[in-house]
Write a protein that holds these residues in place. Structure first.
Motif, mmCIF file in Angstrom:
data_model
loop_
_atom_site.group_PDB
_atom_site.id
_atom_site.type_symbol
_atom_site.label_atom_id
_atom_site.label_comp_id
_atom_site.label_asym_id
_atom_site.label_seq_id
_atom_site.Cartn_x
_atom_site.Cartn_y
_atom_site.Cartn_z
ATOM 1 N N ASN A 53 8.525 92.570 -38.202
ATOM 2 C CA ASN A 53 8.654 91.842 -39.249
ATOM 3 C C ASN A 53 8.602 90.356 -39.241
ATOM 4 O O ASN A 53 8.110 89.997 -38.052
ATOM 5 C CB ASN A 53 10.083 92.202 -40.086
ATOM 6 C CG ASN A 53 10.942 91.809 -39.166
ATOM 7 O OD1 ASN A 53 11.072 91.293 -38.171
ATOM 8 N ND2 ASN A 53 12.200 92.545 -39.381
ATOM 9 N N GLN A 54 8.820 89.477 -39.914
ATOM 10 C CA GLN A 54 8.656 88.221 -39.870
ATOM 11 C C GLN A 54 9.530 87.406 -38.747
ATOM 12 O O GLN A 54 9.122 86.602 -37.890
ATOM 13 C CB GLN A 54 9.019 87.317 -41.243
ATOM 14 C CG GLN A 54 8.637 85.860 -41.242
ATOM 15 C CD GLN A 54 7.190 85.581 -41.047
ATOM 16 O OE1 GLN A 54 6.591 86.373 -41.465
ATOM 17 N NE2 GLN A 54 6.967 84.456 -40.517
ATOM 18 N N ASN A 55 10.741 87.958 -38.814
ATOM 19 C CA ASN A 55 11.671 87.522 -37.584
ATOM 20 C C ASN A 55 11.161 88.086 -36.271
ATOM 21 O O ASN A 55 11.164 87.133 -35.338
ATOM 22 C CB ASN A 55 13.145 88.022 -37.877
ATOM 23 C CG ASN A 55 13.730 87.335 -38.904
ATOM 24 O OD1 ASN A 55 13.537 86.224 -39.286
ATOM 25 N ND2 ASN A 55 14.548 88.277 -39.722
ATOM 26 N N GLU A 73 18.490 89.164 -38.172
ATOM 27 C CA GLU A 73 18.457 90.746 -38.398
ATOM 28 C C GLU A 73 19.652 91.301 -39.030
ATOM 29 O O GLU A 73 19.531 92.006 -39.975
ATOM 30 C CB GLU A 73 17.768 91.725 -37.293
ATOM 31 C CG GLU A 73 16.380 91.330 -36.909
ATOM 32 C CD GLU A 73 15.297 91.833 -37.917
ATOM 33 O OE1 GLU A 73 15.532 93.138 -38.044
ATOM 34 O OE2 GLU A 73 14.695 91.041 -38.452
ATOM 35 N N LYS A 74 20.763 90.804 -38.326
ATOM 36 C CA LYS A 74 22.025 91.457 -38.742
ATOM 37 C C LYS A 74 22.499 91.000 -40.106
ATOM 38 O O LYS A 74 23.091 91.800 -41.179
ATOM 39 C CB LYS A 74 23.164 91.053 -37.858
ATOM 40 C CG LYS A 74 23.268 91.850 -36.604
ATOM 41 C CD LYS A 74 24.296 91.420 -35.619
ATOM 42 C CE LYS A 74 24.013 92.424 -34.268
ATOM 43 N NZ LYS A 74 25.189 91.933 -33.141
ATOM 44 N N ASN A 75 21.983 89.700 -40.109
ATOM 45 C CA ASN A 75 22.595 89.162 -41.680
ATOM 46 C C ASN A 75 21.488 89.562 -42.599
ATOM 47 O O ASN A 75 21.914 90.029 -43.947
ATOM 48 C CB ASN A 75 22.098 87.531 -41.654
ATOM 49 C CG ASN A 75 23.166 86.733 -40.860
ATOM 50 O OD1 ASN A 75 24.418 87.139 -40.716
ATOM 51 N ND2 ASN A 75 22.876 85.619 -40.524
ATOM 52 N N GLY A 80 21.124 93.426 -47.512
ATOM 53 C CA GLY A 80 20.588 94.617 -47.974
ATOM 54 C C GLY A 80 21.739 95.701 -48.442
ATOM 55 O O GLY A 80 21.997 96.419 -49.280
ATOM 56 N N ILE A 81 22.785 95.776 -47.641
ATOM 57 C CA ILE A 81 23.964 96.604 -47.737
ATOM 58 C C ILE A 81 24.688 96.244 -48.870
ATOM 59 O O ILE A 81 25.087 96.935 -49.791
ATOM 60 C CB ILE A 81 24.755 97.115 -46.402
ATOM 61 C CG1 ILE A 81 23.768 97.494 -45.372
ATOM 62 C CG2 ILE A 81 26.163 97.641 -46.648
ATOM 63 C CD1 ILE A 81 24.342 97.799 -44.389
ATOM 64 N N SER A 82 24.954 94.890 -48.964
ATOM 65 C CA SER A 82 25.708 94.229 -49.984
ATOM 66 C C SER A 82 25.143 94.479 -51.406
ATOM 67 O O SER A 82 25.722 94.820 -52.317
ATOM 68 C CB SER A 82 25.883 92.639 -49.660
ATOM 69 O OG SER A 82 26.672 92.539 -48.431
ATOM 70 N N PHE A 83 23.731 94.431 -51.132
ATOM 71 C CA PHE A 83 22.951 94.304 -52.568
ATOM 72 C C PHE A 83 23.135 95.841 -53.043
ATOM 73 O O PHE A 83 23.338 95.993 -54.214
ATOM 74 C CB PHE A 83 21.494 94.062 -52.422
ATOM 75 C CG PHE A 83 20.650 94.055 -53.728
ATOM 76 C CD1 PHE A 83 20.942 92.987 -54.730
ATOM 77 C CD2 PHE A 83 19.831 94.986 -53.727
ATOM 78 C CE1 PHE A 83 20.125 93.400 -55.930
ATOM 79 C CE2 PHE A 83 19.024 95.239 -54.982
ATOM 80 C CZ PHE A 83 19.051 94.476 -55.972
ATOM 81 N N LEU A 84 22.877 96.744 -52.142
ATOM 82 C CA LEU A 84 22.764 98.113 -52.529
ATOM 83 C C LEU A 84 24.268 98.705 -53.155
ATOM 84 O O LEU A 84 24.338 99.233 -54.124
ATOM 85 C CB LEU A 84 22.475 98.982 -51.304
ATOM 86 C CG LEU A 84 22.576 100.537 -51.733
ATOM 87 C CD1 LEU A 84 21.638 101.056 -52.618
ATOM 88 C CD2 LEU A 84 22.519 101.325 -50.246
#
Length: 103
Positions: A53-55, A73-75, A80-84
């Protein structure tokens, strides 16, 4: 990623858990296989596993250290988990409110 990297490509791990070795990269399929990780080696013999990916690209080009790459990557995973979780909470709230007002 491979052409711009300052690291030696050791192998590619695919989504179906198969592995492509460096000598087979030139003959690597028709581009439909999903690459999940690239394993790289630096000049001192240390191995790094990065996502394509970009990172991961920024790490291979030397713009990020491996520690910075892992932190980013962790952030992104946490976002993603917070949005879900927010989406599920909002859906449950709407379902609850609609059941109250429909009665």
């Amino acid at each position: 990623m491979r052409k711009q990297s300052k690291y030696k490509m050791i192998k590619l791990e695919l989504a179906d858990d198969s592995i492509i070795e460096p000598q087979n990269l030139e003959n690597f399929g028709d581009g439909r296989a999903l690459i999940s990780k690239a394993v790289l080696e630096d000049t001192e013999g240390r191995f790094y596993s990065v996502s394509p990916n970009q990172n991961g690209l920024r790490f291979t080009m030397g713009e990020l250290t491996y520690k910075e790459y892992r932190k980013k990557e962790k952030n992104e995973d946490l976002k993603g988990i917070s949005f879900l979780a927010l989406l599920i909470g909002l859906t449950l709230t709407i379902m609850y409110l609609s059941s109250i007002f429909l009665l």
